[in-house]
Design an enzyme around this catalytic site. Sequence first.
Site, PDB file in Angstrom:
ATOM      1  N   GLU A 192     -25.987  28.697  -5.155  1.00 40.15           N
ATOM      2  CA  GLU A 192     -26.945  27.851  -5.876  1.00 40.15           C
ATOM      3  C   GLU A 192     -28.140  27.471  -5.002  1.00 40.15           C
ATOM      4  O   GLU A 192     -28.560  26.309  -4.962  1.00 40.15           O
ATOM      5  CB  GLU A 192     -26.249  26.602  -6.420  1.00 40.15           C
ATOM      6  CG  GLU A 192     -25.159  26.919  -7.426  1.00 40.15           C
ATOM      7  CD  GLU A 192     -24.606  25.686  -8.130  1.00 40.15           C
ATOM      8  OE1 GLU A 192     -24.807  24.558  -7.637  1.00 40.15           O
ATOM      9  OE2 GLU A 192     -23.960  25.860  -9.186  1.00 40.15           O
ATOM     10  N   GLU A 262     -20.235  30.531 -13.308  1.00 40.45           N
ATOM     11  CA  GLU A 262     -19.702  29.190 -13.547  1.00 40.45           C
ATOM     12  C   GLU A 262     -20.022  28.751 -14.965  1.00 40.45           C
ATOM     13  O   GLU A 262     -21.142  28.346 -15.264  1.00 40.45           O
ATOM     14  CB  GLU A 262     -20.253  28.162 -12.545  1.00 40.45           C
ATOM     15  CG  GLU A 262     -19.741  28.318 -11.132  1.00 40.45           C
ATOM     16  CD  GLU A 262     -20.124  27.141 -10.230  1.00 40.45           C
ATOM     17  OE1 GLU A 262     -20.490  26.070 -10.760  1.00 40.45           O
ATOM     18  OE2 GLU A 262     -20.070  27.310  -8.998  1.00 40.45           O
TER      19      GLU A 262
END
Length: 837
Positions: A192, A262
């Site tokens: 991320e 995710e």
Amino acid sequence: MTVRAAAVLVAAAALALLLPGWAAAEWTLTKKGSVVTYDARSLMIDGKRDLFFSGAIHYPRSPPEVWPKLLERAKEGGLNTIETYIFWNAHEPEPGKYNFEGRLDLVKFLKMIQEHDMYAIVRIGPFIQAEWNHGGLPYWLREIDHIIFRANNDPYKKEMEKWTRFIVQKLKDAELFASQGGPVILTQIENEYGNIKKDHATDGDKYLEWAAQMALSTQTGVPWIMCKQSSAPGEVIPTCNGRHCGDTWTLHDKNKPMLWTENWTQQFRAYGDQLAMRSAEDIAYAVLRFFAKGGSMVNYYMYHGGTNFGRTGASYVLTGYYDEAPLDEYGMYKEPKFGHLRDLHNVIRSYQKAFLSGKHSSEILGHGYEAQIFELLEENLCLSFLSNNNTGEDGTVIFRGDKHYVASRSVSILAGCKNVVYNTKRVFVQHSERSYHTSDVTSKNNQWEMFSETVPKYKDTKVRTKEPLEQYNQTKDASDYLWYTTSFRLESDDLPFRGDIRPVLQVKSSAHSMTGFANDAFVGSARGSKQVKGFMFEKPVDLKVGVNHVVLLSSTMGMKDSGGELAEVKGGIQECLIQGLNTGTLDLQVNGWGHKAALEGEDKEIYSEKGVGKVQWKPAENDRAATWYKRYFDEPDGDDPVVLDVSSMSKGMIFVNGEGVGRYWVSFRTLAGTPSQAVYHIPRPFLKSKDNLLVVFEEEMGKPDGILVQTVTRDDICLLISEHNPGQIKTWDTDGDKIKLIAEDHSRRGTLMCPPEKTIQEVVFASFGNPDGMCGNFTVGTCHTPNAKQIVEKECLGKPSCMLPVDHTVYSADINCQSTTATLGVQVRCRGGKNGA
């Protein structure tokens, strides 16, 4: 070279010319290895396309004894892949000192995944966030000169590369990559990065490019990914993280597949947060929207969250992690989430040939309505996704000459582009409700005893400075606790002349909580929160003429797990004043301070059998701050999960037989006035049959006699199905690569199934009409059939499972009742099993 090995090498050479993903897979093939490649449509194993339904299960968050059950249930749920992070700070707590034992046995976990005939995705990071302490980065990195985390910074890159290569080699040595015949088909570098890239300006791009090239140079033989990005350097695949990647994410690298690393099954929770749920319907809707747009892999984060044992949770994060996942914290089926997603996986997989190999086209069917079509004309195969993306607006669309009802924010799967076999909003699986049962676990040594920490004075400390020191630099992440102490003298003229006025101790802190003492007396506690950084401790204190002692036990509930400034995060006392004195405000900030890191009980490990005798215990008293409590208990009968209800306590830590169960904080209430978490999981592998040592450290005030040992069941199961819903789950079967409709099974019905070795012993609720509420809290509506309960009892009592018709004629229901929704609501209770509960 064997004939098979030669054939594999020839096939590999051919793939190298055909597939753009090959450049990421430069390795020497072994005779048992698989070739993992990709193109814009999907990942491929040995040139064959596949769908990947993956679930995140983190090995340190569950005991190894539980891993087989979790993997079996994940596979039962239709998954073929397991994803996990690798937890650097757990494996290398000190430079060069490694731990891969017990819950940290990564190799054992990955081999077990392969034994269950599943693939694995390994997210090396090494920054992982994961609501894990310090985002997985070891504390000792902070002490390296001139280091800047996750930046184009030589000291950080040196350590990151060293760790990455160490892990890759460890997995290679165990032959765990698919190229060696192992289960690992994808590896992740970084995590991320888009969240902090702006903090590093142009250097962020240089760092990402370096990270990608470094990862590729390790030659794992499988593709690398970078998550929560729209593009990634070279052959690295960018992936999506989020709730609705099919509608919120755009893949810029058009020669790479759409992968979703995710799909959040709930919002993770911090102390003070209300219960955060995400419905099975919304998750299923998001998955089908993503697949309809061309996605071919989804990873549920989390599929099983487990427990943040010991001190492993990040700042303020609950000890129970992702309890609303398809498998809850205890590994039990969370219905209907588990079953609804299982059915989704089975339907798509049954028709994956058309989905993965068919021509993709789309049609707009109206405002917010669309069809995504996958058609293989030469084999007469067709699969379509009808989407209604409108909120609160059900509707009917015409698709290829047929009318189809599509509920708001839902997707229907049409087999043969004609027959509805699944709709994300129509849940036909049972619901389950958790219940807790207090156990009689009397042991021969079952009386509570206590040991109170000595509240240190300035003269008792060795680390002394003019001003309070920063907390993390003192505790080194080896403890949550740092004692601060200072002493000062007052004359009679300094104290308030009026008896009704008490001086106030005022402390500004950037830690997470604080417990205060003045002249050995407890004066109170204060806290911050996940949302509001820092807090003010303000409590009245009793002072005296002569020397006064102020002692503050400062606590951090884990280190921060994300952000560009991670290496610079600080905690501790920023200001300390005494207000309300006759002579004015007394500033103690530069008064001279002593410091003592950690608790005496931690240093002596009094929570373990080897350390419990190192201090003097005495009969317990309630409401004693900074106090350890201990007792013994026997393991509850049966095999249901065991928990500890600590509602009678405030804040601290729990240990069982030396194992850190985790932090508790029941005094931190939600806006509704309830604790975010009151019960804490004690895995049965932590327990012995007799005389288990339970030790609890209480920071504030608590009543240990109120602590309960309980077992957990999901024996209350429910149905809530409308006759108006289109039938689905039992209306199809597979015939080779085609879905075959079962004409004789169009009736609407619902199935109730007890947990293993249990039978339905009680019908708690049954109504046909418009029942209200949810599982565990049903009430009859204005349209109700009194004989529904009798019918359900006849069909279900004494059986491990039963099938109930959803038809108003069966229940003699008045279909003309004005408010009826023709819905069957049922709750039954299962009993039996090894514990006879």
